[in-house]
Motif scaffolding. Structure first.
Motif, mmCIF file in Angstrom:
data_model
loop_
_atom_site.group_PDB
_atom_site.id
_atom_site.type_symbol
_atom_site.label_atom_id
_atom_site.label_comp_id
_atom_site.label_asym_id
_atom_site.label_seq_id
_atom_site.Cartn_x
_atom_site.Cartn_y
_atom_site.Cartn_z
ATOM 1 N N LYS A 76 0.830 -1.214 0.000
ATOM 2 C CA LYS A 76 0.000 0.000 0.000
ATOM 3 C C LYS A 76 0.869 1.270 0.000
ATOM 4 O O LYS A 76 0.602 2.220 -0.716
ATOM 5 N N CYS A 77 1.948 1.247 0.805
ATOM 6 C CA CYS A 77 2.854 2.409 0.842
ATOM 7 C C CYS A 77 3.437 2.667 -0.549
ATOM 8 O O CYS A 77 3.536 3.811 -0.997
ATOM 9 N N ALA A 78 3.839 1.583 -1.222
ATOM 10 C CA ALA A 78 4.477 1.741 -2.526
ATOM 11 C C ALA A 78 3.480 2.258 -3.562
ATOM 12 O O ALA A 78 3.776 3.166 -4.335
ATOM 13 N N ILE A 79 2.266 1.705 -3.560
ATOM 14 C CA ILE A 79 1.246 2.143 -4.522
ATOM 15 C C ILE A 79 0.839 3.589 -4.258
ATOM 16 O O ILE A 79 0.631 4.374 -5.179
ATOM 17 N N ALA A 80 0.747 3.950 -2.974
ATOM 18 C CA ALA A 80 0.322 5.316 -2.628
ATOM 19 C C ALA A 80 1.480 6.301 -2.726
ATOM 20 O O ALA A 80 1.289 7.501 -2.514
ATOM 21 N N GLU A 81 2.672 5.774 -3.025
ATOM 22 C CA GLU A 81 3.879 6.595 -3.167
ATOM 23 C C GLU A 81 4.204 7.399 -1.916
ATOM 24 O O GLU A 81 4.590 8.556 -1.990
ATOM 25 N N VAL A 82 4.001 6.791 -0.739
ATOM 26 C CA VAL A 82 4.452 7.446 0.493
ATOM 27 C C VAL A 82 5.811 6.840 0.870
ATOM 28 O O VAL A 82 6.083 5.677 0.579
ATOM 29 N N SER A 83 6.650 7.656 1.508
ATOM 30 C CA SER A 83 8.028 7.224 1.784
ATOM 31 C C SER A 83 8.123 6.469 3.105
ATOM 32 O O SER A 83 8.810 6.896 4.045
ATOM 33 N N PHE A 84 7.388 5.382 3.178
ATOM 34 C CA PHE A 84 7.383 4.549 4.380
ATOM 35 C C PHE A 84 7.363 3.086 3.957
ATOM 36 O O PHE A 84 7.147 2.775 2.790
ATOM 37 N N GLY A 85 7.601 2.228 4.953
ATOM 38 C CA GLY A 85 7.559 0.796 4.695
ATOM 39 C C GLY A 85 6.475 0.156 5.545
ATOM 40 O O GLY A 85 6.000 0.719 6.533
ATOM 41 N N GLY A 86 6.097 -1.059 5.180
ATOM 42 C CA GLY A 86 4.954 -1.704 5.812
ATOM 43 C C GLY A 86 5.257 -2.359 7.143
ATOM 44 O O GLY A 86 6.257 -3.062 7.298
ATOM 45 N N ALA A 87 4.370 -2.143 8.104
ATOM 46 C CA ALA A 87 4.461 -2.796 9.410
ATOM 47 C C ALA A 87 3.053 -2.894 9.982
ATOM 48 O O ALA A 87 2.119 -2.289 9.451
ATOM 49 N N LYS A 88 2.904 -3.670 11.005
ATOM 50 C CA LYS A 88 1.593 -3.768 11.660
ATOM 51 C C LYS A 88 1.771 -4.200 13.105
ATOM 52 O O LYS A 88 2.621 -5.048 13.407
ATOM 53 N N GLY A 89 0.984 -3.621 13.983
ATOM 54 C CA GLY A 89 0.950 -4.056 15.377
ATOM 55 C C GLY A 89 -0.354 -4.798 15.632
ATOM 56 O O GLY A 89 -1.400 -4.412 15.107
ATOM 57 N N VAL A 90 -0.271 -5.876 16.386
ATOM 58 C CA VAL A 90 -1.485 -6.614 16.748
ATOM 59 C C VAL A 90 -1.429 -6.871 18.254
ATOM 60 O O VAL A 90 -0.497 -7.517 18.745
ATOM 61 N N ILE A 91 -2.395 -6.319 18.965
ATOM 62 C CA ILE A 91 -2.452 -6.558 20.416
ATOM 63 C C ILE A 91 -3.498 -7.643 20.663
ATOM 64 O O ILE A 91 -4.619 -7.561 20.141
ATOM 65 N N LEU A 92 -3.127 -8.648 21.434
ATOM 66 C CA LEU A 92 -4.078 -9.727 21.747
ATOM 67 C C LEU A 92 -4.969 -9.250 22.889
ATOM 68 O O LEU A 92 -4.539 -9.227 24.055
ATOM 69 N N ALA A 93 -6.170 -8.830 22.549
ATOM 70 C CA ALA A 93 -7.083 -8.293 23.572
ATOM 71 C C ALA A 93 -7.586 -9.419 24.468
ATOM 72 O O ALA A 93 -7.827 -10.533 23.990
ATOM 73 N N PRO A 94 -7.757 -9.127 25.768
ATOM 74 C CA PRO A 94 -8.359 -10.143 26.632
ATOM 75 C C PRO A 94 -9.816 -10.361 26.232
ATOM 76 O O PRO A 94 -10.374 -9.587 25.435
ATOM 77 N N LYS A 95 -10.436 -11.394 26.800
ATOM 78 C CA LYS A 95 -11.864 -11.632 26.514
ATOM 79 C C LYS A 95 -12.668 -10.413 26.937
ATOM 80 O O LYS A 95 -12.249 -9.668 27.837
ATOM 81 N N ASP A 96 -13.852 -10.233 26.328
ATOM 82 C CA ASP A 96 -14.722 -9.093 26.665
ATOM 83 C C ASP A 96 -14.884 -8.970 28.168
ATOM 84 O O ASP A 96 -15.121 -9.946 28.858
ATOM 85 N N GLY A 97 -14.755 -7.737 28.657
ATOM 86 C CA GLY A 97 -14.991 -7.495 30.086
ATOM 87 C C GLY A 97 -13.790 -7.808 30.965
ATOM 88 O O GLY A 97 -13.792 -7.526 32.154
ATOM 89 N N GLU A 98 -12.747 -8.405 30.380
ATOM 90 C CA GLU A 98 -11.554 -8.700 31.185
ATOM 91 C C GLU A 98 -10.433 -7.750 30.787
ATOM 92 O O GLU A 98 -10.402 -7.237 29.688
ATOM 93 N N GLY A 99 -9.485 -7.549 31.713
ATOM 94 C CA GLY A 99 -8.305 -6.733 31.401
ATOM 95 C C GLY A 99 -8.600 -5.243 31.451
ATOM 96 O O GLY A 99 -9.754 -4.815 31.456
ATOM 97 N N ASP A 100 -7.524 -4.463 31.483
ATOM 98 C CA ASP A 100 -7.651 -2.999 31.559
ATOM 99 C C ASP A 100 -7.049 -2.447 30.259
ATOM 100 O O ASP A 100 -5.829 -2.377 30.104
ATOM 101 N N LYS A 101 -7.949 -2.073 29.336
ATOM 102 C CA LYS A 101 -7.484 -1.664 27.999
ATOM 103 C C LYS A 101 -6.544 -0.455 28.072
ATOM 104 O O LYS A 101 -5.517 -0.431 27.386
ATOM 105 N N ASP A 102 -6.869 0.514 28.926
ATOM 106 C CA ASP A 102 -6.007 1.705 29.013
ATOM 107 C C ASP A 102 -4.595 1.316 29.466
ATOM 108 O O ASP A 102 -3.595 1.823 28.942
ATOM 109 N N ALA A 103 -4.520 0.397 30.434
ATOM 110 C CA ALA A 103 -3.195 -0.024 30.946
ATOM 111 C C ALA A 103 -2.434 -0.791 29.868
ATOM 112 O O ALA A 103 -1.219 -0.603 29.681
#
Ligand code: NAI
Length: 357
Positions: A76-103
């Motif tokens: 996508k970066c190359a097609i859109a001609e932006v001077s960046f490279g591809g990366a992605k972050g994936v956070i494994l969210a706890p089950k609904d109602g568990e965990g503290d998202k802000d933390a």
């Protein structure tokens, strides 16, 4: 005291992803953070890509998602001609109602400074404006900031709009939407903004969503929209079908039921396999590759890092160029008799395989 651990992941067991530059597993036991950051290719510039917050059944599913999505970002970066490279972050969210998202988000944002190279990131599935504000408080590599470019959805809608113009112009000889039937699946952030852009053009809108509030909002803002069942919207006769919900929409079961002339939407990974691109091509349905059509969001967030500061005018004119890119891809596809997706991939690869200083 920090409980942060950042370790390199060996992805040799995933041969389809052997071209990644770095894959990191990030854990912070104090907050419950567990995440993967995959950096695919930085030949064109520093790593950029959204962060997804999602509950996965298995850790491996999250890793695979980060690998797949980071590679797509490089294209996508190359097609859109932006001077960046591809990366992605994936956070494994706890089950609904568990965990503290802000933390969890706070720990993630702090970890970004420890990667040894910049990773510019922002909103993806599961993150909202409040979450971006949390990230922004603890990291200086957050983009899509509410007070700068804002959430990228409206810019993704604008790029889909221009991509549709390019496809229409190539298929019918005119980019006019007047009287054209456009079916939009998914009336969320991008879908609703796309309706607003198209409504002014004289197009006839058809929409579907699985969430009643989204349908109510669409009917309130665009009273002439015709709402249909989301399970059958792809089978409606239309000039353009626009997938703006989730991916993996086209496969051997859905393609034979399509009654549209053009596919052009924002959803990522619309084709289930590469063969589906060939099947659409053989069926005479003009497919605008998803990452070409939806690149407006990336163009806006990348502009936040421009040395002269964010410029809405520049963002708009860069997004407008997507129409020319789409026309060029279609032209090559017709000339060489190969599916548009393959043409776009080859064009992107040519651009990111070069090394830039
Ligand atoms: P969103 O979450 O705001 O909207 C998606 C909408 O699709 C929701 O209203 C949801 O209820 C609906 N939906 C889900 N499954 C459905 C189904 N089976 N049938 C009908 N409707 C369904 O997401 P957003 O931001 O509008 O993004 C839409 C797509 O575009 C996503 O695939 C996203 O990954 C992609 N995209 C978004 C960008 C952005 O800047 N927001 C940029 C590039 C791609």
């Amino acid at each position: 005291m920090s409980n942060l651990s950042i370790t390199s992941v060996d992805v040799n067991t995933f041969p389809e992803f052997d071209t990644h530059k770095r894959v990191l597993r990030i854990e912070d036991s104090a907050s419950g953070l567990l995440a993967f950051i995959s950096i695919h290719n930085t030949n064109r510039g520093p790593a950029i890509g959204g962060t997804r917050y999602w509950h996965y059944q298995k850790e491996e599913d999250a890793l695979r998602d980060s690998l797949r999505l980071s590679r797509a970002m490089t294209y996508k970066c190359a097609i859109a001609e932006v001077s960046f490279g591809g990366a992605k972050g994936v956070i494994l969210a706890p089950k609904d109602g568990e965990g503290d998202k802000d933390a969890i988000l706070t720990a993630y944002a702090k970890a970004l400074a420890e990667l040894g190279e910049p990773f510019y990131t922002g909103e993806d599935v599961g993150l909202n404006e409040h979450d971006i504000q949390i990230l922004e408080q603890h990291s200086n590599t957050i983009v899509g900031r509410p007070k700068v470019g804002g959430l990228p959805a409206r810019w993704a809608a604008l790029s889909v709009f221009y991509a549709m113009e390019g496809a229409l112009a190539m298929q019918t000889g005119s980019a006019s939407f007047e009287g054209k039937k456009i079916a939009i699946k998914g009336l969320g952030g991008v879908g609703i903004d796309l309706c607003a852009l198209l409504e002014k053009t004289g197009a006839k809108l058809i929409g579907a969503d699985i969430v009643p509030e989204r349908i109510e909002r669409a009917l309130k803002n665009h009273p002439t929209i015709e709402i249909v069942d989301s399970a059958i919207i792809h089978t409606i006769e239309s000039d353009i079908y626009s997938p703006c919900a989730m991916g993996n929409e086209f496969n051997k079961d859905t393609i034979p039921n399509l009654k549209t002339k053009i596919i052009c939407g924002a959803a990522n990974n619309q084709l289930t396999t590469q063969e589906d691109g060939q099947a659409l091509f053989e069926a005479g349905i003009l497919y605008v590759p998803d990452y070409v059509a939806n690149a407006g969001g990336l163009i806006s967030v990348a502009d936040e890092l421009h040395p002269l500061g964010y410029s809405q005018e520049r963002v708009e004119s860069d997004i407008k160029r997507i129409r020319n890119t789409v026309e060029k891809i279609i032209e090559t596809s017709i000339r060489d008799s190969i599916p548009t997706g393959e043409v776009a991939d080859a064009l992107a690869e040519e651009r990111f395989q070069k090394t830039y200083d």
